[in-house]
Design a protein around this motif. Structure first.
Motif, PDB file in Angstrom:
ATOM      1  N   TRP A  76       0.883  -1.223   0.018  1.00 45.55           N
ATOM      2  CA  TRP A  76      -0.043   0.021  -0.066  1.00 45.55           C
ATOM      3  C   TRP A  76       0.951   1.430   0.020  1.00 45.55           C
ATOM      4  N   ILE A  77       2.073   1.257   0.466  1.00 46.48           N
ATOM      5  CA  ILE A  77       2.952   2.291   0.750  1.00 46.48           C
ATOM      6  C   ILE A  77       3.863   2.369  -0.304  1.00 46.48           C
ATOM      7  N   VAL A  78       4.484   1.209  -0.644  1.00 48.55           N
ATOM      8  CA  VAL A  78       5.686   1.140  -1.610  1.00 48.55           C
ATOM      9  C   VAL A  78       5.217   1.495  -3.120  1.00 48.55           C
ATOM     10  N   ALA A  79       3.973   0.920  -3.304  1.00 50.95           N
ATOM     11  CA  ALA A  79       3.514   1.314  -4.682  1.00 50.95           C
ATOM     12  C   ALA A  79       3.337   2.671  -5.450  1.00 50.95           C
ATOM     13  N   PRO A  80       2.548   3.503  -4.289  1.00 47.46           N
ATOM     14  CA  PRO A  80       2.683   4.892  -4.739  1.00 47.46           C
ATOM     15  C   PRO A  80       3.857   5.614  -4.549  1.00 47.46           C
ATOM     16  N   LEU A  81       4.775   5.149  -3.799  1.00 52.31           N
ATOM     17  CA  LEU A  81       5.955   5.774  -3.631  1.00 52.31           C
ATOM     18  C   LEU A  81       6.956   5.342  -4.830  1.00 52.31           C
ATOM     19  N   ILE A  82       6.777   4.321  -5.235  1.00 42.27           N
ATOM     20  CA  ILE A  82       7.605   3.904  -6.735  1.00 42.27           C
ATOM     21  C   ILE A  82       7.169   4.971  -7.656  1.00 42.27           C
ATOM     22  N   ALA A  83       5.828   4.571  -7.995  1.00 41.41           N
ATOM     23  CA  ALA A  83       5.226   5.628  -8.851  1.00 41.41           C
ATOM     24  C   ALA A  83       5.452   7.228  -8.770  1.00 41.41           C
ATOM     25  N   CYS A  84       5.457   7.558  -7.678  1.00 37.27           N
ATOM     26  CA  CYS A  84       5.855   9.026  -7.373  1.00 37.27           C
ATOM     27  C   CYS A  84       7.140   9.453  -7.857  1.00 37.27           C
ATOM     28  N   ASN A  85       8.196   8.376  -7.437  1.00 35.61           N
ATOM     29  CA  ASN A  85       9.720   8.381  -7.876  1.00 35.61           C
ATOM     30  C   ASN A  85       9.802   8.534  -9.117  1.00 35.61           C
ATOM     31  N   ALA A  86       9.325   7.463  -9.816  1.00 26.01           N
ATOM     32  CA  ALA A  86       9.290   7.293 -11.376  1.00 26.01           C
ATOM     33  C   ALA A  86       8.803   8.495 -12.093  1.00 26.01           C
ATOM     34  N   TYR A  87       7.658   9.079 -11.580  1.00 20.70           N
ATOM     35  CA  TYR A  87       6.981  10.268 -12.380  1.00 20.70           C
ATOM     36  C   TYR A  87       8.136  11.411 -12.216  1.00 20.70           C
ATOM     37  N   GLN A  88       8.490  11.533 -10.836  1.00 15.71           N
ATOM     38  CA  GLN A  88       9.534  12.638 -10.709  1.00 15.71           C
ATOM     39  C   GLN A  88      10.747  12.794 -11.561  1.00 15.71           C
ATOM     40  N   ILE A  89      11.260  11.386 -11.587  1.00 15.30           N
ATOM     41  CA  ILE A  89      12.631  11.419 -12.444  1.00 15.30           C
ATOM     42  C   ILE A  89      12.309  11.489 -13.729  1.00 15.30           C
ATOM     43  N   LEU A  90      11.144  10.975 -14.422  1.00 19.39           N
ATOM     44  CA  LEU A  90      10.972  11.009 -15.690  1.00 19.39           C
ATOM     45  C   LEU A  90      10.413  12.330 -16.312  1.00 19.39           C
ATOM     46  N   ILE A  91       9.904  13.262 -15.281  1.00 14.20           N
ATOM     47  CA  ILE A  91       9.440  14.350 -15.942  1.00 14.20           C
ATOM     48  C   ILE A  91      10.260  15.445 -15.720  1.00 14.20           C
ATOM     49  N   LEU A  92      11.467  15.299 -14.872  1.00 15.13           N
ATOM     50  CA  LEU A  92      12.232  16.450 -14.489  1.00 15.13           C
ATOM     51  C   LEU A  92      12.800  17.082 -15.427  1.00 15.13           C
ATOM     52  N   HIS A  93      13.336  16.381 -16.481  1.00 16.08           N
ATOM     53  CA  HIS A  93      13.844  17.280 -17.580  1.00 16.08           C
ATOM     54  C   HIS A  93      12.814  17.950 -18.339  1.00 16.08           C
ATOM     55  N   ARG A  94      11.655  17.667 -18.497  1.00 15.67           N
ATOM     56  CA  ARG A  94      10.742  18.409 -19.114  1.00 15.67           C
ATOM     57  C   ARG A  94      10.523  19.781 -18.247  1.00 15.67           C
ATOM     58  N   VAL A  95      10.196  19.474 -16.968  1.00 14.66           N
ATOM     59  CA  VAL A  95      10.127  20.806 -15.985  1.00 14.66           C
ATOM     60  C   VAL A  95      11.166  21.782 -16.046  1.00 14.66           C
ATOM     61  N   LEU A  96      12.316  21.201 -16.342  1.00 14.66           N
ATOM     62  CA  LEU A  96      13.533  22.232 -16.047  1.00 14.66           C
ATOM     63  C   LEU A  96      13.741  22.816 -17.493  1.00 14.66           C
ATOM     64  N   LYS A  97      13.007  22.347 -18.391  1.00 19.28           N
ATOM     65  CA  LYS A  97      13.390  22.612 -19.871  1.00 19.28           C
ATOM     66  C   LYS A  97      13.139  24.072 -20.053  1.00 19.28           C
ATOM     67  N   PRO A  98      14.104  24.840 -20.807  1.00 19.56           N
ATOM     68  CA  PRO A  98      13.509  26.243 -20.848  1.00 19.56           C
ATOM     69  C   PRO A  98      12.722  26.521 -21.951  1.00 19.56           C
ATOM     70  N   ARG A  99      11.681  27.248 -21.531  1.00 20.25           N
ATOM     71  CA  ARG A  99      10.664  27.501 -22.379  1.00 20.25           C
ATOM     72  C   ARG A  99      10.979  28.626 -23.373  1.00 20.25           C
ATOM     73  N   THR A 100      10.778  28.496 -24.772  1.00 18.06           N
ATOM     74  CA  THR A 100      11.090  29.515 -25.569  1.00 18.06           C
ATOM     75  C   THR A 100       9.951  30.529 -25.804  1.00 18.06           C
ATOM     76  N   GLN A 101      10.409  31.735 -25.506  1.00 16.22           N
ATOM     77  CA  GLN A 101       9.567  32.916 -25.695  1.00 16.22           C
ATOM     78  C   GLN A 101       9.079  33.380 -26.983  1.00 16.22           C
ATOM     79  N   THR A 102       7.927  33.224 -27.247  1.00 17.23           N
ATOM     80  CA  THR A 102       7.518  33.998 -28.575  1.00 17.23           C
ATOM     81  C   THR A 102       7.159  35.493 -28.432  1.00 17.23           C
ATOM     82  N   ALA A 103       7.633  36.158 -29.586  1.00 20.42           N
ATOM     83  CA  ALA A 103       7.306  37.800 -29.416  1.00 20.42           C
ATOM     84  C   ALA A 103       6.088  38.002 -29.981  1.00 20.42           C
TER      85      ALA A 103
END
Length: 197
Positions: A170-197
């Motif tokens: 009950w605890i480990v399954a959501p913990l693994i899901a959260c850890n996997a989600y965070q590590i997999l999405i990190l590069h998208r969160v940190l990716k600089p957004r291109t600004q359009t004029a």
């Protein structure tokens, strides 16, 4: 990482943890044939499952940011190759501790449960590391493996001491899901957004 990106990561991880806890909790209760007396019991039960998932996701986020700090310090102190070897060794030691040392040396764990959890965690970590390296680059393999194995095992020590398989799942399954989600999405969160004029 700015505040907006952190808030996005925070709230989406809360949702992942809540959904993970709800799904696993309901599956565990369904297999135990738990009786709920009316709608009020069902709503309270769902509320408890969601609340536990939210708490697990916050715990996961603390571990994630602790890992980010350790990784930052490690890359500053050691060369890149040395730091990757250190992470690999620490991940292997954490996995050995879960698989064997708790059962045979410390007499704490249940051999079969720990073995299944360790193998499952290794397989999930390899899959997550594979996708992370595909999404970013090959050098992300070992840090992702280290985070998914060593940090997750450190985060699960408390629930492993309980010694109840259902509580662990009950605890480990959501913990693994959260850890996997965070590590997999990190590069998208940190990716600089291109600004359009």
């Amino acid at each position: 990482m700015n505040l907006k990106n952190w808030l996005f990561l925070f709230w989406t991880t809360l949702v992942v943890g809540a959904i993970g806890s709800l799904v696993v909790g309901l599956l565990l209760q369904w297999t135990n044939t738990m009786e709920l007396n009316g709608t009020a019991d069902l709503l309270v039960n769902v509320g408890i499952l969601l609340g536990v998932g939210i708490m697990v996701s916050v715990y996961s986020q603390m571990g994630f940011f602790a890992y980010m700090m350790i990784n930052y310090i490690g890359t500053g102190v050691f060369s890149r190759t040395t730091w990757q070897y250190i992470q690999l060794i620490l991940a292997a030691l954490a996995l050995l501790e879960l698989l064997f040392f708790r059962t045979f040396v410390g007499r704490e764990g249940k051999g079969t449960s720990d073995l299944v959890l360790g193998i499952l965690l290794l397989l999930i970590a390899c899959v997550v590391a594979y996708f992370k390296s595909k999404m970013t680059n090959r050098s992300a393999w070992i840090p992702t493996l280290f985070f998914m194995i060593a940090v997750t095992i450190v985060e699960t020590v408390g629930v492993l001491k309980i010694g109840v398989d259902q509580a662990t799942a009950w605890i480990v399954a959501p913990l693994i899901a959260c850890n996997a989600y965070q590590i997999l999405i990190l590069h998208r969160v940190l990716k600089p957004r291109t600004q359009t004029a």
